[in-house]
Write a protein that holds these residues in place. Structure first.
Motif, mmCIF file in Angstrom:
data_model
loop_
_atom_site.group_PDB
_atom_site.id
_atom_site.type_symbol
_atom_site.label_atom_id
_atom_site.label_comp_id
_atom_site.label_asym_id
_atom_site.label_seq_id
_atom_site.Cartn_x
_atom_site.Cartn_y
_atom_site.Cartn_z
ATOM 1 N N PRO A 166 17.972 -86.183 51.418
ATOM 2 C CA PRO A 166 17.688 -84.740 51.359
ATOM 3 C C PRO A 166 16.401 -84.458 50.579
ATOM 4 O O PRO A 166 16.081 -85.130 49.596
ATOM 5 N N ILE A 167 15.682 -83.459 51.059
ATOM 6 C CA ILE A 167 14.451 -83.010 50.392
ATOM 7 C C ILE A 167 14.649 -81.559 49.990
ATOM 8 O O ILE A 167 15.066 -80.731 50.815
ATOM 9 N N PRO A 168 14.384 -81.183 48.736
ATOM 10 C CA PRO A 168 14.600 -79.795 48.321
ATOM 11 C C PRO A 168 13.687 -78.840 49.091
ATOM 12 O O PRO A 168 12.493 -79.094 49.260
ATOM 13 N N VAL A 169 14.282 -77.745 49.606
ATOM 14 C CA VAL A 169 13.510 -76.731 50.326
ATOM 15 C C VAL A 169 12.651 -75.944 49.352
ATOM 16 O O VAL A 169 11.512 -75.567 49.655
ATOM 17 N N GLN A 170 13.182 -75.695 48.194
ATOM 18 C CA GLN A 170 12.475 -74.881 47.204
ATOM 19 C C GLN A 170 12.686 -75.500 45.820
ATOM 20 O O GLN A 170 13.821 -75.811 45.448
ATOM 21 N N GLU A 171 11.610 -75.710 45.069
ATOM 22 C CA GLU A 171 11.703 -76.293 43.742
ATOM 23 C C GLU A 171 11.739 -75.228 42.638
ATOM 24 O O GLU A 171 11.937 -75.571 41.473
ATOM 25 N N HIS A 172 11.528 -73.984 43.009
ATOM 26 C CA HIS A 172 11.490 -72.904 42.010
ATOM 27 C C HIS A 172 12.396 -71.760 42.469
ATOM 28 O O HIS A 172 11.961 -70.619 42.623
ATOM 29 N N ALA A 173 13.641 -72.092 42.714
ATOM 30 C CA ALA A 173 14.589 -71.093 43.212
ATOM 31 C C ALA A 173 14.857 -70.002 42.184
ATOM 32 O O ALA A 173 15.041 -68.825 42.534
ATOM 33 N N ALA A 174 14.896 -70.328 40.904
ATOM 34 C CA ALA A 174 15.188 -69.335 39.870
ATOM 35 C C ALA A 174 14.110 -68.256 39.816
ATOM 36 O O ALA A 174 14.415 -67.051 39.774
ATOM 37 N N SER A 175 12.856 -68.654 39.826
ATOM 38 C CA SER A 175 11.774 -67.661 39.784
ATOM 39 C C SER A 175 11.732 -66.857 41.085
ATOM 40 O O SER A 175 11.440 -65.646 41.082
ATOM 41 N N LEU A 176 12.038 -67.523 42.215
ATOM 42 C CA LEU A 176 12.050 -66.822 43.499
ATOM 43 C C LEU A 176 13.151 -65.762 43.523
ATOM 44 O O LEU A 176 12.958 -64.637 44.020
ATOM 45 N N ALA A 177 14.321 -66.053 42.960
ATOM 46 C CA ALA A 177 15.421 -65.087 42.906
ATOM 47 C C ALA A 177 15.041 -63.900 42.034
ATOM 48 O O ALA A 177 15.380 -62.741 42.333
ATOM 49 N N SER A 178 14.348 -64.168 40.926
ATOM 50 C CA SER A 178 13.930 -63.073 40.036
ATOM 51 C C SER A 178 12.934 -62.162 40.732
ATOM 52 O O SER A 178 13.018 -60.926 40.634
ATOM 53 N N GLU A 179 11.987 -62.765 41.460
ATOM 54 C CA GLU A 179 11.007 -61.952 42.187
ATOM 55 C C GLU A 179 11.675 -61.137 43.294
ATOM 56 O O GLU A 179 11.316 -59.981 43.545
ATOM 57 N N LEU A 180 12.657 -61.761 43.944
ATOM 58 C CA LEU A 180 13.368 -61.072 45.013
ATOM 59 C C LEU A 180 14.145 -59.873 44.459
ATOM 60 O O LEU A 180 14.184 -58.800 45.075
ATOM 61 N N ALA A 181 14.770 -60.026 43.291
ATOM 62 C CA ALA A 181 15.519 -58.932 42.677
ATOM 63 C C ALA A 181 14.609 -57.761 42.366
ATOM 64 O O ALA A 181 14.961 -56.579 42.611
ATOM 65 N N GLU A 182 13.404 -58.021 41.834
ATOM 66 C CA GLU A 182 12.470 -56.933 41.527
ATOM 67 C C GLU A 182 12.017 -56.213 42.800
ATOM 68 O O GLU A 182 11.875 -54.980 42.812
ATOM 69 N N GLU A 183 11.785 -56.966 43.847
ATOM 70 C CA GLU A 183 11.334 -56.363 45.099
ATOM 71 C C GLU A 183 12.433 -55.507 45.732
ATOM 72 O O GLU A 183 12.161 -54.431 46.293
ATOM 73 N N LEU A 184 13.695 -55.980 45.607
ATOM 74 C CA LEU A 184 14.807 -55.205 46.159
ATOM 75 C C LEU A 184 14.983 -53.890 45.426
ATOM 76 O O LEU A 184 15.304 -52.850 46.033
ATOM 77 N N ILE A 185 14.783 -53.905 44.112
ATOM 78 C CA ILE A 185 14.926 -52.679 43.321
ATOM 79 C C ILE A 185 13.884 -51.660 43.752
ATOM 80 O O ILE A 185 14.162 -50.448 43.847
ATOM 81 N N ASN A 186 12.687 -52.100 44.073
ATOM 82 C CA ASN A 186 11.628 -51.178 44.482
ATOM 83 C C ASN A 186 11.863 -50.613 45.884
ATOM 84 O O ASN A 186 11.275 -49.584 46.243
ATOM 85 N N GLN A 187 12.712 -51.274 46.678
ATOM 86 C CA GLN A 187 12.975 -50.832 48.031
ATOM 87 C C GLN A 187 13.991 -49.680 48.098
ATOM 88 O O GLN A 187 14.097 -49.018 49.105
ATOM 89 N N TRP B 116 17.889 -48.036 45.998
ATOM 90 C CA TRP B 116 19.075 -48.462 45.244
ATOM 91 C C TRP B 116 20.328 -48.182 46.067
ATOM 92 O O TRP B 116 21.074 -47.250 45.847
ATOM 93 N N THR B 117 20.564 -49.013 47.081
ATOM 94 C CA THR B 117 21.752 -48.869 47.932
ATOM 95 C C THR B 117 22.858 -49.735 47.355
ATOM 96 O O THR B 117 22.653 -50.533 46.444
ATOM 97 N N ASP B 118 24.066 -49.584 47.896
ATOM 98 C CA ASP B 118 25.200 -50.377 47.405
ATOM 99 C C ASP B 118 24.996 -51.866 47.647
ATOM 100 O O ASP B 118 25.355 -52.700 46.808
ATOM 101 N N GLU B 119 24.436 -52.196 48.810
ATOM 102 C CA GLU B 119 24.195 -53.613 49.110
ATOM 103 C C GLU B 119 23.196 -54.239 48.130
ATOM 104 O O GLU B 119 23.377 -55.377 47.656
ATOM 105 N N ILE B 120 22.129 -53.437 47.817
ATOM 106 C CA ILE B 120 21.109 -53.953 46.879
ATOM 107 C C ILE B 120 21.708 -54.104 45.485
ATOM 108 O O ILE B 120 21.442 -55.075 44.768
ATOM 109 N N LYS B 121 22.543 -53.123 45.089
ATOM 110 C CA LYS B 121 23.185 -53.204 43.782
ATOM 111 C C LYS B 121 24.025 -54.483 43.667
ATOM 112 O O LYS B 121 24.006 -55.186 42.671
ATOM 113 N N GLU B 122 24.786 -54.765 44.764
ATOM 114 C CA GLU B 122 25.646 -55.944 44.736
ATOM 115 C C GLU B 122 24.831 -57.234 44.668
ATOM 116 O O GLU B 122 25.150 -58.170 43.914
ATOM 117 N N LEU B 123 23.717 -57.269 45.454
ATOM 118 C CA LEU B 123 22.895 -58.477 45.483
ATOM 119 C C LEU B 123 22.167 -58.669 44.156
ATOM 120 O O LEU B 123 22.116 -59.799 43.622
#
Length: 607
Positions: free
Chosen positions: A63-84, A86-93
């Motif tokens: 196996p080869i890792p698809v992403q080596e920086h998953a933690a930073s990617l999740a943090s960036e994704l959370a910030e982008e979702l907040i700017n989109q 504040w729906t229930d789905e976004i709150k849950e994610l």
């Protein structure tokens, strides 16, 4: 943990099953067997084997890792979702991304993908030399209120800080990383060079939380000490092809007198291993040990120095060549042992007694331990000492050297207690001093050599040698070999040249009628060399070379004075131009370790 193959895994399972069945038969008798059986029956152990099997199958997929920086990617994704929005789905994610367990899972994923879970060692300090990198160990101990449980002291011979004792049960003992005899190089990055044990205690007192030691282990210190480069200068010629006792001629090393050899090992009492200086890449070879060569010389039969011959026409001494040529050089005087005719007879008689008496057992010259000396251009020139038996021409060689380059070579002005003559100049012909002053200098050992003649003292002072060297000249000194010890030190670094006579046939041809100054009253008196004088000259030369060979740097055979002078002058010029001088190891001793030893005391310091 090493991954096992399927076959290996089955073998481990079978081994585990056999151990379990073996322990079951003892569970009713031994408590230890019952405990071991219960551990082997644990579900957790069997689950570990199942997990290992799954991981092994997963590993085969590479196996080869698809992403080596998953933690930073999740943090960036959370910030982008907040700017989109504040729906229930976004709150849950976003809430899922914010959970500590999920964050930890992503961090572990990144650590495995980047392989950052492997331990890293702290960098080796810059102060550690490259040669010592492989032997240096860095130890970190957690500091508590209790002492580390060790004592340190300063090594008397090296001035370094070493561990003197390890106390049982202390932190140092429990760690198993610090041992008695270890050398401490640093504490928390601070070098311990030239520091006293008390200063180290204050460094440890200021340490917080963790104490990091840079250590040279005791075993490595002993190995480094035993592997220090040892150089020996050969004082005899050796050809393995002429040695029937050598274990293997192909493995032996030939050398000439004066060659510098690097000794690799001296473990064998009979055959040492060595290589020629500069051939560090070549293999070492066998050379006879000092003990072996001394035994060989002791067992050799005395060789005849000459064959009995009829008495030839008389010849005369060549001691004072100035009387022949008419050239007089101020300050150029004969060695004071030649002040009277009787001194020759005494010296010859003494040489005969040496060969038949106690001095016949003098240890022959074998090897001399040497060390490299790099002369600074600002340093004074090395003192040149010329020695040899009476009549061999030592003073004539000195005279010719002085005439060849008076700006480069110089001679000492002797001291005397007699009255100054009208034509003599103070400080040029002699230094005229009182008897009391002369005798005071004798008591203070301020003379290289001295003697009495016609009721007056004559001598060469140490200060007169200093004066010539201070002028930037090469000081030429003629003394008896017994007086070399007066200047044989690191201050003068003498280069000793031994002038020896040729065979007796050449002496008959080269020592023709010359004037010999027996005393100052009758300067035109002539002394004739007899056959016995020639024999004594050769005998005395061999005795001198045998007894003082370890002090001699160069041997000149004075058969033809012109040839001998050219050889001597070329050799001295080569010495002056040399970048490295090989001098006795004893001259390289420094006084600083002595000072360090005096300040270190004999007590250990508790850490």
């Amino acid at each position: 943990m090493r991954m096992l193959s399927r076959t290996e895994n089955r073998g481990v399972c079978r081994l585990l099953s056999s151990v379990m069945s073996g322990t079951e038969s003892h569970t009713d008798r031994e408590e230890d067997y019952r405990f071991l059986n219960s551990m082997l029956m644990e579900k957790k152990l069997h689950l570990l084997f199942k997990i290992h099997e799954r991981l092994k199958r997963f590993e085969k997929r590479s196996p080869i890792p698809v992403q080596e920086h998953a933690a930073s990617l999740a943090s960036e994704l959370a910030e982008e979702l907040i700017n989109q929005g504040w729906t229930d789905e976004i709150k849950e994610l976003v809430g899922l991304f914010s959970q500590p367990d999920f964050k930890s899972l992503l961090c572990v994923h990144d650590a495995v993908a980047q392989r950052t879970f492997e331990p890293t060692l702290p960098p080796i300090p810059d102060t550690v030399q490259e040669d010592d990198e492989d032997s240096v160990k860095i130890v970190s101990l957690v500091k508590t209120k209790d002492p580390l449980g060790a004592t340190i002291k300063m090594d008397k011979s090296t001035g370094t800080i070493v561990v003197a004792r390890i106390m049982r049960g202390g932190a140092a003992d429990k760690s198993g990383l610090i041992h008695k005899g270890d050398e401490l190089k640093e504490v928390n990055g601070v070098s311990l060079e030239h520091r006293k044990p008390k200063e180290i205690l204050s460094l440890l007192a200021r340490s917080q939380g963790e104490v990091r030691f840079t250590i040279i282990p005791a075993s490595t210190r002993e190995e480094m000490s035993s592997n220090k480069k040892l150089f020996m200068q050969a004082l005899f010629d050796y050809d393995p092809n002429e040695d029937p006792t050598v274990p293997c001629k192909e493995a032996a090393v030939a050398f000439r007198k004066g060659d510098v050899l690097q000794i690799v090992t001296m473990e064998d009492d009979t055959w040492w291993q060595a290589r020629h200086l500069g051939n560090t890449n070549d293999r070492a070879g066998l050379i006879p040990s000092q003990q072996l060569h001394e035994r060989r010389v002791a067992l050799q039969r005395p060789k005849a120095l000459f064959k009995p011959r009829p008495v030839k026409p008389p010849v005369m001494d060549d001691v004072d060549y100035g009387a022949i040529t008419g050239i007089h050089i101020a300050g150029l005087r004969r060695s004071f042992r030649l002040g009277r005719k009787s001194s020759w007879a005494r010296e010859a008689a003494r040489s005969r007694s040496w060969n038949t008496g106690a001095h016949s057992s003098v240890r022959p010259p074998t090897y001399k331990q040497v060390t490299p000396y790099h002369r600074d251009p600002k340093d004074p020139h090395r003192l040149v000492v010329l020695v040899g038996p009476s009549g061999v021409g030592v003073n004539e060689l000195k005279r010719r050297l002085l005439l060849s380059d008076p700006d480069h070579y110089g001679v000492t002005v002797p001291h005397t207690t007699r009255e100054k003559k009208r034509q003599e100049n103070e400080g040029v012909d002699y230094n005229f001093v009182s008897i009391s002053m002369f005798e005071e200098d004798i008591l203070n050992q301020r003379f290289v050599e001295y003697g009495r003649y016609s009721g007056h003292y004559y001598g060469t002072s140490v200060d007169s040698v200093h004066k010539v060297m201070a002028e930037g000249k090469v000081c030429l000194l003629c003394v008896h070999p017994t007086k070399i010890k007066q200047v044989y030190n690191s201050e003068f670094k003498p280069y000793v040249v031994f002038v020896k006579p040729p065979c007796i046939e050449e002496l008959h041809l080269t020592r023709r009628r010359v004037k010999f100054v027996c005393d100052e009253v009758n300067k035109n008196s002539v002394r004739v060399f007899s056959e016995e004088d020639f024999e004594d000259m050769i005998t005395l030369a061999e005795t001198m070379e045998k007894q003082y060979g370890h002090l001699i740097d160069k041997v000149i055979v004075n058969g033809d004075i012109v040839v001998a002078f050219r050889e001597l002058k070329a050799d001295l010029e080569k010495v002056q131009k040399a970048e490295v001088h090989w001098v006795p190891a004893e001259w390289n001793c420094s006084s600083s370790p002595t000072k360090a030893r005096k300040s270190c005391g004999h007590l250990d310091s508790w850490i």
